[in-house]
Design a protein around this motif. Structure first.
Motif, mmCIF file in Angstrom:
data_model
loop_
_atom_site.group_PDB
_atom_site.id
_atom_site.type_symbol
_atom_site.label_atom_id
_atom_site.label_comp_id
_atom_site.label_asym_id
_atom_site.label_seq_id
_atom_site.Cartn_x
_atom_site.Cartn_y
_atom_site.Cartn_z
ATOM 1 N N PRO A 96 0.814 -1.339 0.130
ATOM 2 C CA PRO A 96 -0.140 0.241 0.011
ATOM 3 C C PRO A 96 0.979 1.392 -0.304
ATOM 4 O O PRO A 96 0.440 2.356 -0.430
ATOM 5 C CB PRO A 96 -0.777 -0.069 1.694
ATOM 6 C CG PRO A 96 -1.060 -1.703 1.852
ATOM 7 C CD PRO A 96 0.502 -2.206 1.201
ATOM 8 N N ASP A 97 2.204 1.294 0.100
ATOM 9 C CA ASP A 97 3.015 2.591 0.755
ATOM 10 C C ASP A 97 4.196 2.645 -0.619
ATOM 11 O O ASP A 97 4.406 3.763 -0.255
ATOM 12 C CB ASP A 97 3.599 2.223 1.879
ATOM 13 C CG ASP A 97 2.264 2.425 2.856
ATOM 14 O OD1 ASP A 97 2.010 2.901 2.923
ATOM 15 O OD2 ASP A 97 3.387 1.966 4.039
ATOM 16 N N GLN A 98 3.608 1.861 -1.369
ATOM 17 C CA GLN A 98 4.752 1.332 -2.284
ATOM 18 C C GLN A 98 4.345 3.022 -3.473
ATOM 19 O O GLN A 98 2.691 3.146 -3.872
ATOM 20 C CB GLN A 98 4.798 0.270 -3.766
ATOM 21 C CG GLN A 98 6.022 0.796 -4.652
ATOM 22 C CD GLN A 98 7.221 0.499 -4.644
ATOM 23 O OE1 GLN A 98 7.907 0.606 -3.346
ATOM 24 N NE2 GLN A 98 8.002 0.923 -5.585
ATOM 25 N N VAL A 99 5.207 3.902 -3.724
ATOM 26 C CA VAL A 99 5.177 4.670 -5.101
ATOM 27 C C VAL A 99 5.044 4.024 -6.558
ATOM 28 O O VAL A 99 5.801 3.924 -6.469
ATOM 29 C CB VAL A 99 5.603 6.124 -4.841
ATOM 30 C CG1 VAL A 99 5.644 7.309 -6.396
ATOM 31 C CG2 VAL A 99 5.757 7.020 -3.426
ATOM 32 N N VAL A 100 4.007 4.541 -7.464
ATOM 33 C CA VAL A 100 3.988 3.691 -8.713
ATOM 34 C C VAL A 100 4.032 4.053 -9.033
ATOM 35 O O VAL A 100 2.643 5.191 -9.692
ATOM 36 C CB VAL A 100 2.753 2.435 -8.218
ATOM 37 C CG1 VAL A 100 2.791 1.846 -9.963
ATOM 38 C CG2 VAL A 100 3.666 1.115 -7.295
ATOM 39 N N GLY A 101 5.057 4.548 -10.943
ATOM 40 C CA GLY A 101 4.500 5.635 -11.572
ATOM 41 C C GLY A 101 4.275 4.345 -13.269
ATOM 42 O O GLY A 101 5.152 3.911 -13.252
ATOM 43 N N ILE A 102 3.516 5.186 -13.717
ATOM 44 C CA ILE A 102 3.142 3.945 -15.089
ATOM 45 C C ILE A 102 3.214 5.586 -16.098
ATOM 46 O O ILE A 102 2.621 6.024 -16.257
ATOM 47 C CB ILE A 102 1.463 3.519 -15.176
ATOM 48 C CG1 ILE A 102 1.612 2.684 -13.288
ATOM 49 C CG2 ILE A 102 1.386 2.831 -16.136
ATOM 50 C CD1 ILE A 102 0.373 2.008 -13.588
ATOM 51 N N ILE A 103 3.718 4.596 -16.978
ATOM 52 C CA ILE A 103 4.122 5.444 -18.261
ATOM 53 C C ILE A 103 3.356 4.258 -19.797
ATOM 54 O O ILE A 103 3.679 3.349 -19.746
ATOM 55 C CB ILE A 103 5.352 5.444 -18.776
ATOM 56 C CG1 ILE A 103 6.557 6.812 -18.127
ATOM 57 C CG2 ILE A 103 5.822 5.671 -20.415
ATOM 58 C CD1 ILE A 103 7.580 6.414 -17.750
ATOM 59 N N ASP A 104 2.168 5.273 -20.098
ATOM 60 C CA ASP A 104 1.654 4.870 -21.434
ATOM 61 C C ASP A 104 2.427 4.360 -22.534
ATOM 62 O O ASP A 104 2.611 5.700 -22.925
ATOM 63 C CB ASP A 104 -0.160 4.743 -21.221
ATOM 64 C CG ASP A 104 -0.798 4.037 -19.955
ATOM 65 O OD1 ASP A 104 -0.135 3.107 -19.577
ATOM 66 O OD2 ASP A 104 -1.501 5.012 -19.423
ATOM 67 N N CYS A 105 2.695 3.944 -23.377
ATOM 68 C CA CYS A 105 3.450 4.293 -24.360
ATOM 69 C C CYS A 105 3.244 3.131 -25.661
ATOM 70 O O CYS A 105 4.220 2.162 -25.734
ATOM 71 C CB CYS A 105 4.836 4.518 -25.076
ATOM 72 S SG CYS A 105 6.232 4.819 -25.993
ATOM 73 N N TYR A 106 1.664 3.715 -26.096
ATOM 74 C CA TYR A 106 1.158 2.406 -26.949
ATOM 75 C C TYR A 106 -0.023 2.853 -28.236
ATOM 76 O O TYR A 106 -0.610 4.149 -28.293
ATOM 77 C CB TYR A 106 0.375 0.871 -26.119
ATOM 78 C CG TYR A 106 -0.115 1.645 -25.100
ATOM 79 C CD1 TYR A 106 -1.586 2.535 -25.215
ATOM 80 C CD2 TYR A 106 0.005 1.639 -23.692
ATOM 81 C CE1 TYR A 106 -1.901 3.838 -23.913
ATOM 82 C CE2 TYR A 106 -1.354 1.957 -23.011
ATOM 83 C CZ TYR A 106 -2.087 2.889 -22.965
ATOM 84 O OH TYR A 106 -2.879 3.600 -21.723
ATOM 85 N N LYS A 107 0.224 2.102 -29.222
ATOM 86 C CA LYS A 107 -0.802 2.110 -30.188
ATOM 87 C C LYS A 107 -1.301 1.006 -30.946
ATOM 88 O O LYS A 107 -0.733 0.615 -31.038
ATOM 89 C CB LYS A 107 -0.006 3.033 -31.429
ATOM 90 C CG LYS A 107 -0.762 3.966 -32.676
ATOM 91 C CD LYS A 107 -1.535 4.822 -32.685
ATOM 92 C CE LYS A 107 -1.723 5.053 -33.131
ATOM 93 N NZ LYS A 107 -2.877 5.984 -33.359
ATOM 94 N N GLY A 108 -2.568 1.328 -31.049
ATOM 95 C CA GLY A 108 -3.213 -0.214 -31.661
ATOM 96 C C GLY A 108 -3.439 -0.592 -32.683
ATOM 97 O O GLY A 108 -3.374 0.392 -33.953
ATOM 98 N N GLY A 109 -3.503 -1.904 -33.258
ATOM 99 C CA GLY A 109 -3.866 -1.871 -34.787
ATOM 100 C C GLY A 109 -2.213 -1.598 -34.939
ATOM 101 O O GLY A 109 -1.666 -2.392 -36.231
ATOM 102 N N THR A 110 -1.265 -2.401 -34.572
ATOM 103 C CA THR A 110 0.054 -2.579 -34.717
ATOM 104 C C THR A 110 0.873 -3.525 -34.870
ATOM 105 O O THR A 110 0.871 -3.871 -33.764
ATOM 106 C CB THR A 110 0.781 -0.864 -33.862
ATOM 107 O OG1 THR A 110 1.326 -1.316 -33.233
ATOM 108 C CG2 THR A 110 0.676 0.416 -34.826
ATOM 109 N N SER A 111 1.784 -3.818 -35.659
ATOM 110 C CA SER A 111 2.904 -4.387 -36.159
ATOM 111 C C SER A 111 3.901 -4.243 -35.470
ATOM 112 O O SER A 111 4.142 -3.287 -35.147
ATOM 113 C CB SER A 111 3.282 -5.128 -37.306
ATOM 114 O OG SER A 111 4.273 -5.832 -37.161
ATOM 115 N N ALA A 112 4.786 -4.939 -34.552
ATOM 116 C CA ALA A 112 6.010 -5.238 -34.143
ATOM 117 C C ALA A 112 7.153 -4.708 -34.623
ATOM 118 O O ALA A 112 8.271 -3.599 -34.195
ATOM 119 C CB ALA A 112 6.537 -6.047 -32.925
#
Length: 497
Positions: free
Chosen positions: A173-189
């Motif tokens: 509960p006390d852990q600081v969490v940062g999420i960075i979203d970097c995505y794009k639908g419909g894409t090939s690698a």
């Protein structure tokens, strides 16, 4: 006060989270060839901007549970970034199922009543599809910012990310969490890797580079407009048919409706500026976060590479190696989310992708497999519930259990049977009867098998050449570890002396 001259890259803004006990970098722009000073957590640092005004400052690690302020100065300008915290920073990246926003999750409305996270933040990297040589940005591109996760902001967070975060915060509960979203639908690698990954392999050139040029070379603007007009008409026709069907049969699920009517036409026509072009998103999105530090990378992708599953392992390996080079971290942990079940693909396309994901986790250091092959929707490529996927990911990232879901790591011939040893499990649990397919010469035979401890026993396998477990587009997993994580589907040759 911030001005048009002194600027920080957008990631360095109020509420940002940086990994605890990990060196990191701060970057931005200023007047060319001028001194830039940064002050953070009692560190005073200096650098000089280059001829183009770019600058980069390296910061020594900051210990955990720290809240501080970042000040950046150049000439008579100053930028102050407040509420900078150290914690766990996770890069979520891939295509549509990791992009799938929490507001579209089937449990969104119910969850809004209980969102009460402490020290949880996220940042959405702008989905920049193209920029010119001067890196001119579209005027309508959203201005990104770190957001605290709460009921009024959680809707635009990745749904997988939400459930992952919820489990992490339940455990710590006390852990600081940062999420960075970097995505794009419909894409090939292939859109997420630099040029040298594709250009260095003849098979990748033939699969991605040559078709791209065949699609765009010699065409005019009018040609592209006509192609898009035809494509949009096809999409409109599909949507009309789907709408009529759902109105006539409102009790039928979207998944079953698409099975009857067909799926949305994809992909759209290729253009020189399409976000689907080879290498495009590597430059417009991944390079935008190259100076930021992460504790882990979560990669959830593969759906759009089903037309070319035989080359996926090369793509995935190239992506991991090239990103680690870009981020200057050769041991940066990658967590590969293995594809769930989905029926409507060419035969064995998704099993081949899953096999590549499995093999990458077995052959590349610090690459971990998170199988969600026990989930999915038979005819809907975007399942509306991400609870299992995100929760399982959160449990694995928390470190309270294994760092991977179960996989077979060794085989042993015992009398006329075959014994498979499974790691990331101390006790295997069966849900119903368990079957494995065995190939003797050219014939595949489905055979019931048994589990004991962390092993799978296959009787009467003395003539087996190859074995498969749930090697199909829509698997029905029956073997799980003590935490409820599924044994990864697999294909394996039988080794004999």
């Amino acid at each position: 006060m911030a001005t048009e001259v002194l600027e920080l890259d957008p990631l360095y803004s109020n509420n940002m989270v940086i990994p605890a006990n990990k060196a990191f970098k701060i970057s931005g722009t200023a007047a060319s060839n001028t001194d830039v000073y940064a002050e953070i957590d009692n560190q005073v640092l200096r650098t000089t901007s280059d001829a183009n005004g770019s600058w980069l400052i390296e910061v020594a690690p900051i210990e955990s549970m720290v809240e501080t302020t970042l000040k950046v100065q150049s000439l008579d300008e100053e930028i102050v970034v407040n509420n900078v915290k150290t914690g766990q920073v996770i890069l979520l990246t891939g295509q549509s199922n990791i992009e799938y926003e929490f507001q579209n999750d089937c449990e969104y409305q119910e969850q809004l009543k209980s969102i009460n996270f402490k020290d949880a933040y996220y940042y959405n990297v702008p989905k920049l599809e193209y920029h010119d040589e001067n890196q001119t940005l579209p005027v309508d591109l959203p201005i990104p910012a770190w957001k605290s996760v709460k009921d009024t902001t959680a809707g635009s967070l990745s749904a997988v990310g939400y459930w992952m975060l919820k489990r992490l915060k339940q455990i710590y509960p006390d852990q600081v969490v940062g999420i960075i979203d970097c995505y794009k639908g419909g894409t090939s690698a292939s859109s997420w890797v630099p040029e040298d990954v594709l250009q260095s392999d003849d098979e990748l050139v033939a699969t991605f580079i040559k078709p791209f040029h065949e699609a765009i070379d010699g065409k005019t603007t009018d040609d592209f407009k006509k192609e898009f007009a035809a494509y949009n008409a096809e999409v409109d026709d599909h949507n009309t048919k789907l709408s009529a069907f759902t109105k006539k049969y409102p009790e039928v699920s979207l998944s079953d409706a698409k099975d009857k009517v067909g799926h949305t036409p994809w992909p759209p026509p290729m253009t020189p500026t399409s976000f689907l072009r080879p290498n495009g998103l590597y430059h417009t999105m991944i390079e935008k976060v190259k100076n930021y530090p992460f504790n882990e990378v979560v990669w959830y992708q593969g759906e759009n590479d089903a037309p070319n599953p035989k080359v996926y392992e090369k793509l995935l390996r190239g992506l991991i190696i090239s990103w680690r080079k870009l981020f200057n971290n050769t041991s940066l942990p990658f967590y590969i989310v293995q594809l769930p079940g989905y029926f409507d693909e060419p035969k064995d396309a998704w099993p081949m992708i899953r096999q590549s994901q499995l093999h990458a986790s077995q052959t590349i250091n610090d690459v971990h497999l998170v199988s969600i092959s026990d989930t999915g929707d038979m005819h809907n490529i975007h399942p509306e519930s991400k609870r299992i996927a995100g929760t399982r990911l959160g449990e694995i990232l928390s470190g309270i259990q294994y760092r991977d879901t179960p996989t077979v790591y060794k085989q042993e011939i015992v009398n006329n049977g075959l014994l498979l040893f499974v790691k990331n499990a101390s006790t295997l649990n069966s849900r119903g009867n368990v079957y494995i397919s065995i190939r003797n010469n050219q014939e595949w035979i489905k055979q019931e098998v048994y589990t004991q401890g962390n092993t799978v026993m296959i009787p009467n396998a003395e003539h087996a050449i190859e074995i498969r477990y749930e090697y199909k587009n829509f698997p029905k997993c029956t073997i799980f570890n003590e935490y409820g994580a599924p044994l990864s589907p697999f294909e394996m040759k039988v080794g004999r002396d």
